[in-house]
Design a protein around this motif. Sequence first.
Motif, PDB file in Angstrom:
ATOM      1  N   THR A 156      -0.362   8.624   5.311  1.00 42.86           N
ATOM      2  CA  THR A 156      -1.867   8.049   4.864  1.00 42.86           C
ATOM      3  C   THR A 156      -1.850   6.505   5.031  1.00 42.86           C
ATOM      4  O   THR A 156      -2.917   6.079   4.854  1.00 42.86           O
ATOM      5  CB  THR A 156      -1.833   8.511   3.416  1.00 42.86           C
ATOM      6  N   VAL A 157      -0.671   5.833   5.053  1.00 38.92           N
ATOM      7  CA  VAL A 157      -0.604   4.368   4.931  1.00 38.92           C
ATOM      8  C   VAL A 157      -0.102   3.728   6.275  1.00 38.92           C
ATOM      9  O   VAL A 157      -0.638   3.236   6.921  1.00 38.92           O
ATOM     10  CB  VAL A 157       0.154   3.820   3.791  1.00 38.92           C
ATOM     11  N   PRO A 194       6.242  12.435  -1.621  1.00 39.75           N
ATOM     12  CA  PRO A 194       5.417  11.482  -1.922  1.00 39.75           C
ATOM     13  C   PRO A 194       5.706  10.378  -0.838  1.00 39.75           C
ATOM     14  O   PRO A 194       4.579   9.601  -0.505  1.00 39.75           O
ATOM     15  CB  PRO A 194       5.884  10.938  -3.384  1.00 39.75           C
ATOM     16  N   PHE A 195       6.872  10.303  -0.316  1.00 36.77           N
ATOM     17  CA  PHE A 195       7.175   9.219   0.749  1.00 36.77           C
ATOM     18  C   PHE A 195       6.619   9.491   1.960  1.00 36.77           C
ATOM     19  O   PHE A 195       5.999   8.818   3.009  1.00 36.77           O
ATOM     20  CB  PHE A 195       8.488   8.953   0.846  1.00 36.77           C
ATOM     21  N   SER A 206       0.865  -1.246  -0.066  1.00 38.55           N
ATOM     22  CA  SER A 206       0.078   0.129   0.123  1.00 38.55           C
ATOM     23  C   SER A 206       0.837   1.065   0.067  1.00 38.55           C
ATOM     24  O   SER A 206       0.515   2.292  -0.651  1.00 38.55           O
ATOM     25  CB  SER A 206      -1.099  -0.044   1.120  1.00 38.55           C
ATOM     26  N   PHE A 207       1.923   1.355   0.576  1.00 37.26           N
ATOM     27  CA  PHE A 207       2.890   2.218   0.984  1.00 37.26           C
ATOM     28  C   PHE A 207       3.659   2.838  -0.785  1.00 37.26           C
ATOM     29  O   PHE A 207       3.429   3.926  -1.093  1.00 37.26           O
ATOM     30  CB  PHE A 207       4.231   2.036   1.642  1.00 37.26           C
ATOM     31  N   ARG A 263       0.570   6.808  -6.550  1.00 33.36           N
ATOM     32  CA  ARG A 263      -0.599   7.753  -6.520  1.00 33.36           C
ATOM     33  C   ARG A 263      -0.386   9.297  -6.370  1.00 33.36           C
ATOM     34  O   ARG A 263      -0.860   9.701  -7.267  1.00 33.36           O
ATOM     35  CB  ARG A 263      -1.779   7.322  -5.456  1.00 33.36           C
ATOM     36  N   GLU A 264       0.508   9.368  -5.572  1.00 31.57           N
ATOM     37  CA  GLU A 264       0.918  10.849  -5.213  1.00 31.57           C
ATOM     38  C   GLU A 264       1.591  11.405  -6.544  1.00 31.57           C
ATOM     39  O   GLU A 264       1.462  12.463  -6.808  1.00 31.57           O
ATOM     40  CB  GLU A 264       1.801  11.178  -4.232  1.00 31.57           C
ATOM     41  N   GLU A 298       0.683   4.172  -2.743  1.00 32.14           N
ATOM     42  CA  GLU A 298       0.344   5.617  -2.290  1.00 32.14           C
ATOM     43  C   GLU A 298       1.198   6.320  -2.851  1.00 32.14           C
ATOM     44  O   GLU A 298       1.080   7.622  -3.510  1.00 32.14           O
ATOM     45  CB  GLU A 298       0.322   5.703  -0.768  1.00 32.14           C
ATOM     46  N   VAL A 299       2.786   6.154  -2.932  1.00 31.72           N
ATOM     47  CA  VAL A 299       3.797   6.951  -3.485  1.00 31.72           C
ATOM     48  C   VAL A 299       3.542   7.070  -5.014  1.00 31.72           C
ATOM     49  O   VAL A 299       3.527   8.280  -5.593  1.00 31.72           O
ATOM     50  CB  VAL A 299       5.170   6.272  -3.442  1.00 31.72           C
ATOM     51  N   ARG A 322       4.119  11.556   2.590  1.00 35.02           N
ATOM     52  CA  ARG A 322       2.645  11.403   2.226  1.00 35.02           C
ATOM     53  C   ARG A 322       2.307   9.921   2.566  1.00 35.02           C
ATOM     54  O   ARG A 322       1.201   9.583   3.234  1.00 35.02           O
ATOM     55  CB  ARG A 322       2.170  11.734   0.992  1.00 35.02           C
ATOM     56  N   ALA A 323       2.894   9.129   1.842  1.00 32.94           N
ATOM     57  CA  ALA A 323       2.593   7.714   2.103  1.00 32.94           C
ATOM     58  C   ALA A 323       2.731   7.083   3.425  1.00 32.94           C
ATOM     59  O   ALA A 323       1.864   6.302   3.917  1.00 32.94           O
ATOM     60  CB  ALA A 323       3.410   6.866   0.901  1.00 32.94           C
TER      61      ALA A 323
END
Length: 671
Positions: A347-348, A340-341, A309-310, A316-317, A313-314, A343-344
Amino acid sequence: MGAVWAVSTVTMLVLAGILPDFRLQSADGDSATRIGITAAVGAGVFGILSALVWPLVVRALLLVPALVLGLLAFALNGSLLTLALWLIPDGRGTAAPETAVLVAAVMSAVASATGTALAVRDDNAYRRRLYRLSDRRRRRAQPVPATSGTVFLQLDGVGHDVLASAVARGLLPTVARWLGHGTAPATHRLTPWRTDWSSQTGASQLGILHGTTYDIPAFRWYEKERRQVMVSNRPASAAELQRRAVRRTGNAGLLADDGASRGNLFSGGAGQVALVLSVSARRERGQRSRSGYFAYFSDPANAVRTAMSFVAEVLREMVQSTRSRLRGDTPRVGRAGLYPFVRAFATVVERDVVVAAVMGDMLAGRTSVYADLVAYDEVAHHSGPTGPDADQVLARLDRSLALIEKVADHAPRPYRIVLLSDHGQSPGETFRSRYGLTLADLVRAGCGLPVPRRARRTPSGAEARAAVRAALHRPVEEGPADEVRPRRSEPVVLASGNLGLVSFPDVPHRMTREEIDRRHPALLTTLAAHPGIGFLLVRSEEHGAVVLGAGQALPLAEADRPGGPLEPFGPGAAEAVRRTDGFPHTADIMINSACSPETGEIHAFEEQIGSHGGLGGAQSHPFLLSPLSLPDPAPSDGSDLTGAEQVHAVLRGWLEAASPGRPAVSRPQPR
């Protein structure tokens, strides 16, 4: 366990048939039965190693940064599979290193899905499954009380209006059901509340958990007597703020009675903490800041799922930021580099670890739990408080709420789930983007100090320099481009969202308006007249607290009158400013950006298009979503719930009323 073993065996057989570098037979070939036995042995050994060796490896890696720990999950899992294949007799199991990582990830994911699917059919099995997600170090010697426990879940940065809009648009079905949207009756009520001037997590969460926001003028501020900048999310500062709060209130905090604090800046006096900043430097057993990571990542299936998921998410950003740039969205800030990292992680990783810890606390029967989910706040800073990026985060947070609600059905005591936020977020183009210079540039220009060439070329910079020349009747000091020579008398300029603070470190006391004017005759006029600034707060030797606006200088008591500098900031602004004026560490000059009364847009002094920290717009209006079984949190006189200290009184009253032999706290009264 047998079913999971069987599914894992079949998964290994399928992967061996698909992947050319993964083999489960000898070089001369084997019968189907022999290959099946080899797969069963490999799956069994891998499962045993995952259960026994993985937790030890994760504990050893607690010193590794959390971001790296999540990414190491794949390599560690692949190593365990390689070891499992090596233990198969006669060398029948082999796999290339990169193939071992892939096979281990797939098998862990399949085993996790199988275990969960089987567990939901059996309450006892389901509880055992969830216990593996929890902190198993606590073992209760006494029976769990029959009284209700309380779980406080903080959705960081989600304002009242954002929550209401998300519910109306179907993004939060769990919250919508609690509020009675649909056929089911309502179980919760939604109550707005208003923050102090410092609308940020450091002040709000300290007030909610420890009952005081005294002397927290901003997210970061300068303390002259210590010659030190305090920053709410630094471990040393958080620990000091918590010590001051406990000393001022005389009690340990909201969670002192059998509580748990998860993912917060402060502990609230909880005996069980994980990912709590104020205790992150501790080394006592059970009090280490990374203990929550061990509790979660000790299950390899969790590690693999979160790592996958991490990475997603990276990516996705990166896609979302590229799409925003191609569309030419405005306002916009940079989202490259490490963001991006970051955020991941927010959020994860942080979400998964905190949610798992909360579930473990509920299954352990703890009396109170307070957890902070920071995902929305992090994304809203860079993508804006509204829009598809923020909407996706809210939808995923709702799924976490649904999971926690389901766990409550299996807990050994009933639980009341309270949802709340610490502040909202206000949109708007940054001060630097809108005017071409930073707040520090403007302050330096107003002081007649060198400023970078980029700032001198902007209209704001040119106007500031002209004002200085007129006031001083001499040229402004020049310096090499983009070079600033630090001096002891130069101001310290700090930003907390759209709240700015200017302190003169060589003056031991809070400077008055008259002292500032004698030293820098053009500074206050330059700041107050700037279109991006809403108002200034300074102390006057003659008039006390004074609010300065464009062409105005009014005593604080009159500043919210029609046409006054505080009028655009709505009801309660004058009271919030008055309270901050009485703090010992209020800066020499407190600066609040302008705010559009029509749109609620502000100009952050930081590089954020969704921000909070001062007055203006939605940032000052968080929410409290509480079960109808609890008393109404609104003050008895019908006024608004104002300030985190009042919220603390409400939450403490609920907890004390639920504890036998403890009197309930009266409803909060206006301050």
